[in-house]
Write an enzyme that holds these catalytic residues in place. Structure first.
Site, PDB file in Angstrom:
ATOM      1  N   PHE A   7       0.840  -1.191   0.000  1.00  0.00           N
ATOM      2  CA  PHE A   7       0.000   0.000   0.000  1.00  0.00           C
ATOM      3  C   PHE A   7       0.877   1.244   0.000  1.00  0.00           C
ATOM      4  CE2 PHE A   7      -2.593   3.189   2.398  1.00  0.00           C
ATOM      5  CZ  PHE A   7      -3.629   3.306   1.486  1.00  0.00           C
ATOM      6  N   GLY A   8       0.641   2.138  -0.947  1.00  0.00           N
ATOM      7  CA  GLY A   8       1.338   3.415  -1.014  1.00  0.00           C
ATOM      8  C   GLY A   8       0.374   4.550  -0.755  1.00  0.00           C
ATOM      9  N   TYR A   9       0.774   5.493   0.079  1.00  0.00           N
ATOM     10  CA  TYR A   9      -0.093   6.623   0.419  1.00  0.00           C
ATOM     11  C   TYR A   9       0.628   7.969   0.286  1.00  0.00           C
ATOM     12  CZ  TYR A   9       2.514   6.096   4.757  1.00  0.00           C
ATOM     13  OH  TYR A   9       3.524   5.977   5.675  1.00  0.00           O
ATOM     14  N   GLY A  10       1.898   7.941  -0.096  1.00  0.00           N
ATOM     15  CA  GLY A  10       2.683   9.165  -0.293  1.00  0.00           C
ATOM     16  C   GLY A  10       3.335   9.122  -1.657  1.00  0.00           C
ATOM     17  N   SER A  11       4.654   9.239  -1.685  1.00  0.00           N
ATOM     18  CA  SER A  11       5.360   9.303  -2.969  1.00  0.00           C
ATOM     19  C   SER A  11       5.253   8.006  -3.768  1.00  0.00           C
ATOM     20  CB  SER A  11       6.829   9.661  -2.759  1.00  0.00           C
ATOM     21  OG  SER A  11       7.500   8.670  -2.008  1.00  0.00           O
ATOM     22  N   GLU A  84      12.765   3.783   2.253  1.00  0.00           N
ATOM     23  CA  GLU A  84      11.949   4.173   3.415  1.00  0.00           C
ATOM     24  C   GLU A  84      12.738   4.098   4.720  1.00  0.00           C
ATOM     25  OE1 GLU A  84       9.016   5.417   2.749  1.00  0.00           O
ATOM     26  OE2 GLU A  84       9.046   4.833   0.646  1.00  0.00           O
TER      27      GLU A  84
END
Length: 188
Positions: A7-11, A84
């Site tokens: 799951f990606g929620y930023g860049s 990250e």
């Protein structure tokens, strides 16, 4: 080879620099996206960190982003671990897709007790820091604007991101306008 979801929620939404089979809008319940994580390695520098997003627990909250189905390849996760590295760790979540289906997945979250956590601040203060911060991956302003643009492109609403985008645009220093030069025209 088996696959798993990230799951990606930023860049990761606008810069997924890893191979994947598909991406889908997904929701994770019990979390909200906030610009509370310091970035000393991408959008700021040591001593002058930028602000990037992390997920903050909120029982009635939810966050939408993009879920990527990718091969369960240790090499990909090693590269993502490096990307990250500034306070984020991998956590397990349930991903809920817009068609009503759900699956298990993973997400990088920077918890409150990590060394780079900046925490909440007034939006004006966050906007001022973002407007002046830059690091090896570019300006912090670019991060905010690209995230807001990507959320809109996927029909994802996030009042925190959009309000900060609005304030950052007001706090950003004006860009110098290019000087037009015409043949035979001399400027003093």
């Amino acid at each position: 080879m088996s696959t798993r979801w990230l799951f990606g929620y930023g860049s990761l939404i606008w810069r997924p620099d890893f191979p994947h089979h598909e991406s889908r809008v997904a929701r994770v319940d019990g979390w909200v996206r906030r610009f509370w994580q310091g970035s000393h390695d991408h959008r700021g520098v040591p001593g002058a960190p930028g602000r990037v997003v992390t997920l903050i627990p909120e029982p009635d909250g939810h966050v939408e982003g993009l879920a990527f189905r990718m091969d369960d390849d240790a090499g990909v996760f090693e590269r993502l671990d490096h990307r990250e590295k500034n306070g984020y760790g991998l956590a397990d979540v349930i991903l809920r897709f817009r068609d009503g289906s759900a699956t298990e997945g993973h997400v990088y979250i920077a918890p409150r007790d990590n060394h780079a956590f900046l925490g909440p601040a007034p939006l004006e203060e966050m906007a001022a820091r973002i407007a002046r911060s830059a690091g090896p991956s570019g300006t912090n302003l670019d991060y905010v604007l690209r995230l807001a643009e990507a959320l809109r492109a996927h029909d994802i609403d996030d009042p925190h991101v959009f309000e900060l985008e609005h304030r950052v645009r007001g706090a950003a220093p004006a860009q110098p306008r290019p000087v037009s030069s015409r043949a035979g025209c001399h400027l003093p």
